[in-house]
Design a protein around this motif. Structure first.
Motif, short mmCIF file in Angstrom:
data_model
loop_
_atom_site.label_atom_id
_atom_site.label_comp_id
_atom_site.label_asym_id
_atom_site.label_seq_id
_atom_site.Cartn_x
_atom_site.Cartn_y
_atom_site.Cartn_z
N PRO A 45 12.23 9.67 49.26
CA PRO A 45 12.77 9.23 50.55
C PRO A 45 14.30 9.21 50.61
O PRO A 45 14.87 9.23 51.70
CB PRO A 45 12.19 7.82 50.71
CG PRO A 45 10.92 7.85 49.93
CD PRO A 45 11.23 8.70 48.74
N GLN A 46 14.96 9.16 49.47
CA GLN A 46 16.43 9.17 49.43
C GLN A 46 16.99 10.60 49.40
O GLN A 46 18.20 10.78 49.26
CB GLN A 46 16.93 8.40 48.22
CG GLN A 46 16.67 6.90 48.28
CD GLN A 46 15.21 6.54 48.05
OE1 GLN A 46 14.56 7.10 47.16
NE2 GLN A 46 14.68 5.63 48.86
N GLY A 47 16.12 11.58 49.53
CA GLY A 47 16.56 12.96 49.56
C GLY A 47 16.80 13.58 48.20
O GLY A 47 17.30 14.71 48.12
N ARG A 48 16.46 12.87 47.12
CA ARG A 48 16.65 13.40 45.77
C ARG A 48 15.42 14.22 45.36
O ARG A 48 14.30 13.94 45.78
CB ARG A 48 16.88 12.27 44.77
CG ARG A 48 18.00 11.29 45.19
CD ARG A 48 19.37 11.94 45.11
NE ARG A 48 20.41 11.13 45.71
CZ ARG A 48 21.54 10.78 45.10
NH1 ARG A 48 21.75 11.17 43.86
NH2 ARG A 48 22.45 10.08 45.74
N VAL A 49 15.63 15.20 44.51
CA VAL A 49 14.58 16.16 44.16
C VAL A 49 13.65 15.58 43.10
O VAL A 49 14.06 15.36 41.95
CB VAL A 49 15.19 17.49 43.68
CG1 VAL A 49 14.09 18.48 43.31
CG2 VAL A 49 16.10 18.08 44.75
N PRO A 179 9.46 14.15 53.46
CA PRO A 179 10.17 13.07 52.78
C PRO A 179 11.60 13.47 52.42
O PRO A 179 11.83 14.54 51.86
CB PRO A 179 9.33 12.86 51.51
CG PRO A 179 7.96 13.31 51.89
CD PRO A 179 8.16 14.47 52.82
N GLY A 180 12.55 12.60 52.78
CA GLY A 180 13.95 12.87 52.50
C GLY A 180 14.65 13.72 53.54
O GLY A 180 15.87 13.92 53.47
N GLN A 181 13.90 14.21 54.54
CA GLN A 181 14.48 15.14 55.52
C GLN A 181 15.62 14.51 56.32
O GLN A 181 16.63 15.16 56.61
CB GLN A 181 13.39 15.63 56.46
CG GLN A 181 13.83 16.69 57.46
CD GLN A 181 14.24 16.13 58.80
OE1 GLN A 181 13.92 14.96 59.11
NE2 GLN A 181 14.95 16.90 59.59
#
Length: 278
Positions: A45-49, A179-181
């Motif tokens: 959710p924080q945009g990390r892979v 998620p993270g978008q």
């Protein structure tokens, strides 16, 4: 890295497999036709892979995820949490092999081609080994192409832009939510500049790189993460890392444990996706 090609493979099947993949992964899965592949990722959710992988669509209702780092078994329970009421099934596959082959080579029966961003090609096959390049040679080519593998310390630590996902064709800024978008889109469209970029590094001795993950600057400050490394014929080490932009100029020296690593000139065309930042 291991001397043999690591094969961590997840199978996604079912009538809602395409809908599940499109809703969860950051690239445009709807653009894949049966037999085609793309570089893709699942973000937190924080945009990390969380994981980077090759996504292969073998037919209408079946996808294979060939992971570029991280193990499949530990990912599966978390990924299954998002299936909910969808008619989709996830499972780890074993007994598969892959290798890099000539881009114009005819695939043998039962082998699936996987396109790499720089025009190279892998073949994936169940059962028999694939006759292709040694993994160390493929890894060297990956480093020269800026194509990452994600070791355990890098999982859920890096933003897509820091690895230049747009240049690699691993992310779509125009598909629906995943998620993270929201984080990725905000950083991309509002701008601000990358704080970290991928670089090639050279070390005098490859052996000194085996236990290295965190990189430091001359003052001991945090500088970045080492992603992958390979031994060169002369015993030196070649590596790919994500580092602070202010340390990315060719000739800059970074510290990895007891090793000194020198930033090499970039061997790929950068500049894509430069609007995201931390």
């Amino acid at each position: 890295m291991t001397s043999s090609a690591p094969t961590e493979l997840i199978e996604l099947t079912g009538p809602d497999a395409a809908a599940f993949a499109q809703a969860q992964f950051c690239n445009d899965v709807a653009a894949l036709t049966p037999g085609a592949s793309q570089l893709n990722a699942w973000l937190n959710p924080q945009g990390r892979v969380r994981r980077l992988f090759h996504l292969l669509r073998t037919d209408e209702d079946r996808y294979l995820l060939l992971l570029r780092g991280g193990d499949a078994a530990s990912l599966l329970p978390t990924l299954r949490m998002f299936v909910l009421r969808l008619k989709a099934k996830l499972q780890v596959l074993s007994g598969w092999n892959w290798a890099e082959v000539a881009a114009d080579a005819a695939p043998p029966s039962g082998a699936w081609p996987i396109a790499l961003p720089d025009g190279r090609r892998l073949l994936l096959r169940e059962g028999a080994a694939v006759d292709g390049l040694p993994f160390e040679e493929t890894l060297t080519r990956d480093i020269d192409a800026g194509l990452p593998w994600l070791p355990a310390p890098a999982l859920e630590q890096l933003l897509p832009s820091w690895m230049e996902f747009a240049r690699l064709g691993a992310l779509s800024h125009h598909k629906g939510c995943y998620p993270g978008q929201e984080i990725v889109a905000r950083l991309h469209f509002r701008g601000g500049g990358d704080k970290r970029v991928p670089v090639r590094l050279a070390a005098a001795e490859h052996a000194a790189l085996h236990e290295v993950s965190a990189l430091r600057d001359a003052a001991g400050g945090e500088a970045g993460l080492l992603l992958q490394q390979v031994k060169m014929p002369d015993g030196s080490g070649l590596a790919l890392a994500v580092v602070r932009r202010d340390l990315a100029a060719a000739g800059s020296v970074l510290h990895g444990g007891e090793s000194l690593l020198t930033v090499l000139p970039t061997t790929w065309n950068s500049g894509a996706d430069t609007a995201e930042t931390a």
